[in-house]
Design an enzyme around this catalytic site. Structure first.
Site, PDB file in Angstrom:
ATOM      1  CE  LYS A  26      35.363  37.664  45.017  1.00 40.28           C
ATOM      2  NZ  LYS A  26      35.791  38.399  46.193  1.00 40.28           N
ATOM      3  CD1 TRP A  63      40.277  41.990  42.095  1.00 36.90           C
ATOM      4  CD2 TRP A  63      41.810  40.555  42.893  1.00 36.90           C
ATOM      5  NE1 TRP A  63      40.221  42.038  43.468  1.00 36.90           N
ATOM      6  CE2 TRP A  63      41.147  41.169  43.980  1.00 36.90           C
ATOM      7  CE3 TRP A  63      42.820  39.639  43.154  1.00 36.90           C
ATOM      8  CZ2 TRP A  63      41.468  40.869  45.316  1.00 36.90           C
ATOM      9  CZ3 TRP A  63      43.141  39.345  44.478  1.00 36.90           C
ATOM     10  CH2 TRP A  63      42.470  39.957  45.537  1.00 36.90           C
ATOM     11  CG  ASP A  86      39.872  35.472  38.620  1.00 39.73           C
ATOM     12  OD1 ASP A  86      38.885  34.925  39.162  1.00 39.73           O
ATOM     13  OD2 ASP A  86      40.635  36.248  39.228  1.00 39.73           O
TER      14      ASP A  86
HETATM   15  N1  PMP Z   1      40.131  37.202  41.590  1.00 45.20           N
HETATM   16  C1  PMP Z   1      39.155  38.099  41.767  1.00 45.20           C
HETATM   17  C2  PMP Z   1      38.472  38.647  40.552  1.00 45.20           C
HETATM   18  C3  PMP Z   1      38.779  38.500  43.040  1.00 45.20           C
HETATM   19  O1  PMP Z   1      37.799  39.386  43.193  1.00 45.20           O
HETATM   20  C4  PMP Z   1      39.439  37.960  44.155  1.00 45.20           C
HETATM   21  C5  PMP Z   1      39.061  38.319  45.573  1.00 45.20           C
HETATM   22  N2  PMP Z   1      38.365  39.450  45.767  1.00 45.20           N
HETATM   23  C6  PMP Z   1      40.459  37.037  43.927  1.00 45.20           C
HETATM   24  C7  PMP Z   1      40.776  36.673  42.653  1.00 45.20           C
HETATM   25  C8  PMP Z   1      41.236  36.436  45.069  1.00 45.20           C
HETATM   26  O2  PMP Z   1      40.442  35.583  45.769  1.00 45.20           O
HETATM   27  P1  PMP Z   1      40.948  34.883  47.123  1.00 45.20           P
HETATM   28  O3  PMP Z   1      41.078  35.975  48.119  1.00 45.20           O
HETATM   29  O4  PMP Z   1      39.831  33.947  47.424  1.00 45.20           O
HETATM   30  O5  PMP Z   1      42.215  34.212  46.838  1.00 45.20           O
END
Ligand code: PMP
Length: 357
Positions: free
Chosen positions: A184, A99, A160
């Site tokens: 989440k 990520w 994040d």
């Molecule tokens: N950052 C992290 C740490 C994630 O786990 C995720 C999704 N699993 C995201 C960003 C992206 O999130 P979204 O799909 O809601 O854009």
């Protein structure tokens, strides 16, 4: 009937009490949450209570804005550089896994970004004093890695927190911006909470859509466009549920116990379940491990589903098994999973030992 549980990394379950409140609020007719206008006093009250509860839980200082933005956390991968960088500055991004790399790739479309290997942070190899901000992925949801402390850096941290939001306190002396998709830890998809130190917001880069300008949204109480009313409602109920259960200290204690139970079950399995990361880096929320081969991985997932334990397949880029222990997960899920890990290991004891030799 055997209960069924989801350990999905993508979305966390709602506690039964919250799910019932949500279902009740969705009943058809006047006053249903599904038709609540964002312009109404009822919604303004709901939003104000949501923000107030979040501020209490995380002890967010008064000089931070709380924004309720539409879309996933990935949207913020673009909005962060658009809002915090001007033509001159640059940002440092810590590369800790999947990520972080997604955030880096997107940010590079909008600003000068220096990627720093996670192991090099704080070694002096990459001086940060010139960086406008330093981005960190507090929990790597695909890899199962977590920063257990907020590092003290010369640049303001932008974190994040999508997959460990509200599982531990935040040090606002160090963290200047936090963002988290809500699906989440506190509810349903479609909403990302952004918490930002006011002094950092000076207006977005030219060309940024108005509704994506943090400062403009802060001035308009996140209502420059229609905010995601339903996810805000669910977050409201989840935040109050967390508060009623003892707040962040209670969530952190409960998570530590759950994580320890899962680790103990993995450790007791005679080598069948292999974790790649050293203990100090392992996430408390997201546990990733591998079985010796693809056939056994398939058998594990099939048996787990038959036992009511769902969504345990690892991230497609990583493979193996992944367990997510989000706030809304029922205690019964952890009991059932720990028992299953032991029984599956007993049935495959020979395989585990053979794999160790
Ligand atoms: N950052 C992290 C740490 C994630 O786990 C995720 C999704 N699993 C995201 C960003 C992206 O999130 P979204 O799909 O809601 O854009």
């Amino acid at each position: 009937m055997q209960p069924a549980y989801s350990f999905s990394a993508a979305s966390g379950p709602l506690p039964a009490a919250v799910a019932e409140q949500v279902a009740e609020a969705c009943r058809p007719g006047f006053g249903s949450i599904l038709g609540l206008p964002f312009t109404s006093p009822d919604f303004h009250r709901l939003q104000a209570e949501t923000e107030a509860c979040l501020r209490r839980l995380l002890a967010i200082p008064d000089d931070f804005h709380v924004l309720f933005m539409a879309g996933g956390a990935s949207v913020q991968f673009a909005l962060l550089p658009l809002n915090l960088l001007d033509g001159q500055g640059h940002a440092a991004y810590v590369d800790s896994g999947h990520w972080a790399r997604r955030a880096i790739a997107e940010a590079r479309r909008f600003g000068r970004i220096e990627a720093i290997p996670a192991a090099a942070l704080g070694t002096g190899a990459f001086p940060l004093d010139q960086a406008t901000y330093c981005h960190l992925t507090s929990n790597e949801t695909a890899d199962g890695l977590q920063w257990h402390d907020w590092p003290a850096l010369p640049a303001p941290l932008a974190a994040d927190m999508s997959s460990d939001f509200l599982t531990r306190p935040v040090d606002w002396q160090r963290v200047a911006v936090a963002y988290a998709g809500t699906q989440k830890s506190i509810g349903t998809p479609g909403l990302t909470v952004v918490i930002a130190r006011a002094a950092l917001l000076r207006g977005a880069q030219p060309g940024t859509p108005g509704v994506m300008d943090y400062l403009a949204q802060a001035r308009a109480a996140s209502r420059l466009c229609t905010p995601p009313v339903f996810p805000i409602f669910v977050a409201h109920r989840m935040l109050h549920w967390i508060e009623s259960r003892g707040g962040i200290p209670a969530m952190a204690r409960r998570l530590a116990l759950r994580h320890a139970r899962v680790e103990a079950a993995l450790d007791a399995a005679g080598g069948l379940y292999r974790q790649r990361h050293p203990r100090t880096w392992r996430s408390r929320v997201t546990t990733c491990f591998h079985l010796p081969d693809a056939a056994l991985t398939g058998a594990f997932i099939e048996s787990a589903e038959a036992a009511g334990l769902h969504h345990l397949r690892g991230h497609p880029e990583i493979g193996g098994i992944r367990i997510s222990l989000y706030n809304g997960l029922d205690d019964g899920a952890v009991d059932a999973l720990s028992g299953f890990l032991g029984r599956f290991a007993e049935r495959h004891a020979d395989t585990g030992l053979a794999a160790c030799r």
